[in-house]
Design a protein around this motif. Structure first.
Motif, PDB file in Angstrom:
ATOM      1  N   LYS A   8      -3.724  -7.950 -11.558  1.00  0.00           N
ATOM      2  CA  LYS A   8      -3.187  -9.233 -12.003  1.00  0.00           C
ATOM      3  C   LYS A   8      -3.871 -10.339 -11.201  1.00  0.00           C
ATOM      4  O   LYS A   8      -4.015 -10.227  -9.978  1.00  0.00           O
ATOM      5  CB  LYS A   8      -1.675  -9.300 -11.772  1.00  0.00           C
ATOM      6  N   VAL A  51       4.747  -7.678 -11.456  1.00  0.00           N
ATOM      7  CA  VAL A  51       3.585  -7.306 -10.630  1.00  0.00           C
ATOM      8  C   VAL A  51       3.854  -6.000  -9.874  1.00  0.00           C
ATOM      9  O   VAL A  51       3.112  -5.647  -8.968  1.00  0.00           O
ATOM     10  CB  VAL A  51       3.225  -8.430  -9.625  1.00  0.00           C
ATOM     11  N   ARG A  52       4.919  -5.305 -10.216  1.00  0.00           N
ATOM     12  CA  ARG A  52       5.288  -4.083  -9.509  1.00  0.00           C
ATOM     13  C   ARG A  52       4.141  -3.070  -9.525  1.00  0.00           C
ATOM     14  O   ARG A  52       3.614  -2.717 -10.574  1.00  0.00           O
ATOM     15  CB  ARG A  52       6.542  -3.466 -10.139  1.00  0.00           C
ATOM     16  N   ASP A  54       1.139  -3.420  -8.832  1.00  0.00           N
ATOM     17  CA  ASP A  54      -0.151  -3.947  -9.305  1.00  0.00           C
ATOM     18  C   ASP A  54      -1.012  -4.403  -8.130  1.00  0.00           C
ATOM     19  O   ASP A  54      -0.514  -4.693  -7.035  1.00  0.00           O
ATOM     20  CB  ASP A  54       0.067  -5.143 -10.251  1.00  0.00           C
ATOM     21  N   VAL A  56      -2.884  -7.386  -6.914  1.00  0.00           N
ATOM     22  CA  VAL A  56      -2.763  -8.818  -7.237  1.00  0.00           C
ATOM     23  C   VAL A  56      -3.815  -9.634  -6.493  1.00  0.00           C
ATOM     24  O   VAL A  56      -4.028  -9.454  -5.290  1.00  0.00           O
ATOM     25  CB  VAL A  56      -1.355  -9.341  -6.883  1.00  0.00           C
ATOM     26  N   CYS A  80       4.942 -12.343  -4.679  1.00  0.00           N
ATOM     27  CA  CYS A  80       4.413 -11.058  -5.172  1.00  0.00           C
ATOM     28  C   CYS A  80       4.808  -9.906  -4.250  1.00  0.00           C
ATOM     29  O   CYS A  80       5.079  -8.790  -4.711  1.00  0.00           O
ATOM     30  CB  CYS A  80       2.899 -11.131  -5.309  1.00  0.00           C
ATOM     31  N   ALA A  85       4.509  -5.845  -5.344  1.00  0.00           N
ATOM     32  CA  ALA A  85       3.085  -5.681  -5.640  1.00  0.00           C
ATOM     33  C   ALA A  85       2.492  -4.649  -4.692  1.00  0.00           C
ATOM     34  O   ALA A  85       2.872  -4.573  -3.519  1.00  0.00           O
ATOM     35  CB  ALA A  85       2.360  -7.015  -5.486  1.00  0.00           C
ATOM     36  N   ILE A  88      -2.031  -7.271  -2.199  1.00  0.00           N
ATOM     37  CA  ILE A  88      -2.198  -8.700  -2.507  1.00  0.00           C
ATOM     38  C   ILE A  88      -3.437  -9.219  -1.786  1.00  0.00           C
ATOM     39  O   ILE A  88      -3.555  -9.095  -0.563  1.00  0.00           O
ATOM     40  CB  ILE A  88      -0.957  -9.511  -2.082  1.00  0.00           C
TER      41      ILE A  88
END
Length: 321
Positions: A8, A51-52, A54, A56, A80, A85, A88
């Motif tokens: 994402k 955004v779980r 993911d 990012v 996030c 997330a 990140i």
């Protein structure tokens, strides 16, 4: 083939155009997020999509309302992080407060270190930036930082396709940028020169001495950033007086504050070539001497390689296609 699964990309308000270029290059859609300001000036962020688990990437650059841009990144990272997330990454083409990297006088802060702490405390796992003003900023972080000269291959490609290399001399406007300039000169196989400058105070150069030969050559000044452009314009004047046939300047970060555009327009520079690490559309409209190199494809390739766990060292030498 890049599928975009599990990745994402979000952007703040400082440079959404660059984020659009990156996502278009990757073939993914820009993540949905609301970034606004309250009546009292507080930055407000809401991540609209999940955004779980993911990977990012948050793109925001250090320009305009710099404090707002920095807070937006920190808040988006935090949002996030608590939304689960997996990883990140802060993508900061121009690192905020990069010039405040050392204690140069009594009681002076090392603000770049403070920014590094803020990003890490917010929950950042990785940082991607371009041409840090000082390499030691990497040491302020306990997370990986990809910062090497990603703009250098793009600059070298521009020089190769625009000029006759037999007529070129690469010039550093100060001793601090000598390493950058010599690296480009060596890779192009051309001559190198530099200026020794003395400052009365910050952003005010009192004297410049040219070391090297530029007579009947096309001089290309290279630097990491151009702010007021006082140094570049003064260097261009000295190069013209020293016999250079034409003078160009190439910088990664075109900050172009204050009277910079007026200075460039009235200077001996044929062109000032900058990258789009900062928004440049308005500057291009106001000054005919400004030309922009797009580095969106480079950032996109860094993100792709980072996502798949591939090495990014290849990008130190090559421009992705």
């Amino acid at each position: 083939m890049f599928t975009g699964n599990g990745i994402k990309i979000f952007t703040g308000t400082s440079h959404p155009e660059l984020a659009e270029v990156v996502t278009r290059r990757l073939g993914v859609t820009l993540g949905k997020a609301e970034v606004t300001k309250s009546g009292v000036g507080e930055s407000q962020v809401r991540i609209i999509e999940s955004v779980r688990e993911d990977d990012v990437y948050i793109i925001n650059t250090g320009c305009g309302e710099i404090n707002t841009a920095l807070m937006e990144v920190c808040i988006m990272i935090h949002a996030c992080k608590i939304a689960s997330a997996k990883r990140i990454t802060a993508v900061l083409p121009l690192f905020p407060y990069a010039r405040q990297d050392k204690k140069d006088k009594s009681r002076a802060p090392i603000t770049a270190k403070l920014v590094a702490n803020m990003l890490q405390k917010s929950g950042c796992d990785h940082v991607i930036t371009m041409d840090l003003h000082a390499s030691q900023i990497q040491g302020f972080f306990d997370v990986p930082v990809d910062k090497w000269l990603y703009a250098e291959p793009s600059s070298i490609q521009y020089i190769r396709t625009t000029f006759d290399l037999s007529e070129i001399v690469i010039v550093s406007p100060d001793a601090g940028g000598a390493k950058r300039a010599t690296s480009m000169a060596d890779r192009l196989g051309v001559d190198f020169a530099l200026f020794h400058k003395e400052r009365k105070k910050a952003n005010e150069v009192s004297r410049m001495v040219l070391v090297g030969h530029v007579k009947d050559k096309i001089a290309v000044l290279v630097d990491d950033m151009a702010d007021t452009c006082g140094t570049l314009c003064l260097a261009a004047q000295h190069l013209s007086e020293a016999g250079a046939s034409k003078v160009y300047a190439m910088v990664t970060h075109g900050i172009l504050s204050g009277n910079a555009l007026k200075n460039v327009e009235q200077s001996a520079l044929e062109k000032l070539i900058v990258t789009n690490t900062l928004p440049q559309a308005e500057n291009v409209e106001k000054c005919a001497k400004i030309e922009v190199i797009d580095i969106g494809n480079v950032l996109a390739e860094v993100i792709r390689r980072s996502h798949y766990g591939e090495s990014v060292s290849k990008l130190f030498d090559e421009v992705p296609y």
